[in-house]
Enzyme design. Structure first.
Site, PDB file in Angstrom:
ATOM      1  N   HIS A 126       0.851  -1.308  -0.094  1.00  0.00           N
ATOM      2  CA  HIS A 126      -0.156  -0.003   0.022  1.00  0.00           C
ATOM      3  C   HIS A 126       0.901   1.213  -0.041  1.00  0.00           C
ATOM      4  O   HIS A 126       1.788   1.420   0.726  1.00  0.00           O
ATOM      5  CB  HIS A 126      -0.903  -0.085   1.002  1.00  0.00           C
ATOM      6  CG  HIS A 126      -0.565   0.378   2.497  1.00  0.00           C
ATOM      7  ND1 HIS A 126      -0.393   1.473   3.173  1.00  0.00           N
ATOM      8  CD2 HIS A 126      -0.327  -0.642   3.432  1.00  0.00           C
ATOM      9  CE1 HIS A 126      -0.057   1.426   4.275  1.00  0.00           C
ATOM     10  NE2 HIS A 126       0.071   0.247   4.617  1.00  0.00           N
ATOM     11  N   ASP A 238       6.050   2.672   6.371  1.00  0.00           N
ATOM     12  CA  ASP A 238       4.407   2.027   6.491  1.00  0.00           C
ATOM     13  C   ASP A 238       3.616   2.750   5.340  1.00  0.00           C
ATOM     14  O   ASP A 238       3.212   3.790   6.104  1.00  0.00           O
ATOM     15  CB  ASP A 238       3.944   1.934   7.894  1.00  0.00           C
ATOM     16  CG  ASP A 238       2.661   1.355   7.855  1.00  0.00           C
ATOM     17  OD1 ASP A 238       2.110   0.723   7.035  1.00  0.00           O
ATOM     18  OD2 ASP A 238       2.052   1.451   8.967  1.00  0.00           O
ATOM     19  N   GLU A 270      -5.140   1.821   2.497  1.00  0.00           N
ATOM     20  CA  GLU A 270      -4.971   0.773   3.521  1.00  0.00           C
ATOM     21  C   GLU A 270      -5.147   1.182   4.702  1.00  0.00           C
ATOM     22  O   GLU A 270      -6.023   0.550   5.503  1.00  0.00           O
ATOM     23  CB  GLU A 270      -3.587   0.145   3.190  1.00  0.00           C
ATOM     24  CG  GLU A 270      -3.457  -1.308   3.981  1.00  0.00           C
ATOM     25  CD  GLU A 270      -2.934  -1.053   5.152  1.00  0.00           C
ATOM     26  OE1 GLU A 270      -3.030  -2.277   6.043  1.00  0.00           O
ATOM     27  OE2 GLU A 270      -2.614  -0.189   5.864  1.00  0.00           O
ATOM     28  N   GLU A 271      -4.676   2.311   4.990  1.00  0.00           N
ATOM     29  CA  GLU A 271      -4.790   2.865   6.265  1.00  0.00           C
ATOM     30  C   GLU A 271      -6.044   3.307   7.043  1.00  0.00           C
ATOM     31  O   GLU A 271      -6.351   3.386   8.402  1.00  0.00           O
ATOM     32  CB  GLU A 271      -3.664   4.108   6.640  1.00  0.00           C
ATOM     33  CG  GLU A 271      -2.113   3.615   6.357  1.00  0.00           C
ATOM     34  CD  GLU A 271      -1.664   2.871   7.339  1.00  0.00           C
ATOM     35  OE1 GLU A 271      -2.305   2.588   8.524  1.00  0.00           O
ATOM     36  OE2 GLU A 271      -0.290   2.475   7.342  1.00  0.00           O
ATOM     37  N   ASP A 293       4.016  -5.717   3.840  1.00  0.00           N
ATOM     38  CA  ASP A 293       3.780  -4.355   4.888  1.00  0.00           C
ATOM     39  C   ASP A 293       4.986  -4.590   5.645  1.00  0.00           C
ATOM     40  O   ASP A 293       5.730  -5.425   5.651  1.00  0.00           O
ATOM     41  CB  ASP A 293       2.353  -4.653   5.544  1.00  0.00           C
ATOM     42  CG  ASP A 293       1.616  -3.452   5.956  1.00  0.00           C
ATOM     43  OD1 ASP A 293       2.420  -2.553   6.139  1.00  0.00           O
ATOM     44  OD2 ASP A 293       0.357  -3.085   5.765  1.00  0.00           O
ATOM     45  N   HIS A 380       4.311   4.131  12.721  1.00  0.00           N
ATOM     46  CA  HIS A 380       3.461   5.097  12.746  1.00  0.00           C
ATOM     47  C   HIS A 380       3.982   6.286  13.427  1.00  0.00           C
ATOM     48  O   HIS A 380       3.257   6.996  14.213  1.00  0.00           O
ATOM     49  CB  HIS A 380       2.047   4.967  13.412  1.00  0.00           C
ATOM     50  CG  HIS A 380       1.078   4.201  12.267  1.00  0.00           C
ATOM     51  ND1 HIS A 380      -0.244   4.163  12.349  1.00  0.00           N
ATOM     52  CD2 HIS A 380       1.500   3.339  11.255  1.00  0.00           C
ATOM     53  CE1 HIS A 380      -0.983   3.426  11.546  1.00  0.00           C
ATOM     54  NE2 HIS A 380       0.273   3.031  10.754  1.00  0.00           N
TER      55      HIS A 380
END
Ligand SMILES: [Zn+2]
Length: 413
Positions: A126, A238, A270-271, A293, A380
């Site tokens: 992603h 990410d 995706e998130e 991922d 994140h």
């Protein structure tokens, strides 16, 4: 990785930062080196004095051209729903190594190799990242935000940010009242997301509204820096790193005699709920798919291996098994790793994972799904850390898997 994770922990993933903007008004200080004036892709960017780095960046065995692409990709803004600047890079890159590239109406970029083969395998990385979004401008010109994906407000405070407006990027900072002005009992207390404000230096609301619109996405302003032992830090590994692995797998497969069709997909959104994998998987209708991922590296202080498992940077990609993973495909991945002498770390996921693998598996009447992850520290946050060695081995592994996948493979458990 989206916020609901395989382990059932709340994962705090916040990768944003962006340095895509050029200074709009250089002013009298323009000769001073600064974040704004350092060209992208250059050496580590510093805005003070004459810091010298004591170590050479270690690219290891990674292809130099690929590394330059990774840096460009990871510093290009791509919050969920606003991925097209990064998708443009993905289109250009994947076009070099595939027979065709298209973009679907959702924004997924889909590259194909050997598309006519009856057995279709989809790779999904992603391209979107978490971020913030302009929600309100006060009369004084301060900007309040809402979040795109699982942003941890604790790591957002005191960051430099870029607001991406259609007229161009706007720099700002996330402010916080000075400790001197804070009541003793409130010192050190984390701020909540709705309490954060961005200061762009605007005089008032009207002044801010000239440059900033409701719904503009926001990313943190950080680049890619090499650490020791092939570790690198940036925001948004990410999962721009996953999209990169998809492109690298195509590069490594190009020219090989493939018996299956390979669809390399740079997925969107995706998130915020594994959305792009769902639409692209429906469109491609693959029999098998592998999501790429980040996975939590647990080799840092404060992470309990007894709860989160034992995963380390520089020890190879993580291969997932469990309900989200087709057992036949899992065994093929592990066998391919053994044959190609690629070290892997095995993780168990008892239910659906918080990755594109979940959306792919549940498509149509079901798709045989695998998940290959690259260990990532500080997920994140604006300082995610991964290893270039693990990254390179992830695409080595996928290329080895696809190069030896038989056309008659039956994934029925
Ligand atoms: Zn994530």
């Amino acid at each position: 990785m989206a916020l609901s994770t395989i382990s059932g922990f709340d994962d705090e993933d916040d990768d944003d930062n962006d340095d895509d903007w050029a200074p709009q008004d250089q002013g009298p200080d323009s000769r001073r080196p600064s974040l704004a004036l350092t060209p992208r892709g250059g050496p580590p960017r510093i805005n003070i004095g004459v810091t010298r780095w004591t170590q050479e960046p270690g690219a290891g065995d990674m292809d130099k051209d690929a590394l330059a692409f990774l840096e460009k990709l990871v510093t290009t803004p791509s919050p969920s729903g606003y991925e097209q600047p990064a998708q443009k890079l993905m289109r250009e890159r994947m076009a070099l190594f595939s027979d065709s590239v298209r973009t679907d109406v959702h924004g997924n970029v889909i590259a194909a190799l050997n598309a006519a083969a009856p057995l279709r395998v989809m790779l999904a990385g992603h391209v979107d990242e978490i971020g913030l979004m302009v929600n309100h401008i006060t009369n004084e010109g301060y900007i309040y935000v809402t979040q795109i994906g699982g942003v941890d407000p604790v790591v957002a405070v005191a960051q430099r940010v870029v607001i991406h407006n259609s007229k161009g990027p706007v720099p700002g900072v996330i402010g916080r009242k000075a400790i001197h002005l804070t009541d003793k009992e409130d010192q050190g207390k984390p701020m909540k997301l709705h309490e954060l404000w961005i200061d762009i230096g605007a005089k008032n609301k009207k002044d801010a509204a000239k440059l900033v619109s409701m719904g503009d996405p926001i990313t943190f302003d950080v680049g890619l820096t090499h650490l020791r032992n092939q570790l690198v830090t940036a925001r948004a590994f990410d999962d721009r790193m996953g999209a990169f692995v998809v492109a690298e797998t195509l590069r490594k497969l190009k020219g090989k005699a493939l018996k299956v069709a390979v669809y390399g997909v740079s997925t969107v959104q995706e998130e915020i709920g594994l959305r792009g994998a769902r639409t692209s998987a429906f469109g491609i209708d693959p029999q098998a798919g592998v999501a790429i991922d980040v996975g939590h590296a647990t080799d840092t202080p404060g992470v309990e291996k007894t709860r989160a498992g034992d995963f380390a940077c520089n020890k190879g990609p993580i291969v997932c098994r469990g309900a989200n993973i087709n057992p036949v495909l899992y065994q093929m991945i592990v066998d391919a790793a053994k044959k190609a002498r690629i070290p892997v770390q095995i993780e168990g996921a008892p239910g659906g994972t918080g990755t594109d693998a979940n959306a792919i598996q549940l498509n149509r009447a079901g798709v045989a799904t695998g998940l290959v992850s690259v260990p990532c520290r500080y997920m994140h946050s604006p300082c995610e850390v991964i290893s270039l060695k693990d990254l390179d081995q992830a695409s080595d592994l996928l290329a080895a898997l696809l190069a030896r996948m038989p056309p008659e493979a039956d994934f029925t458990p």
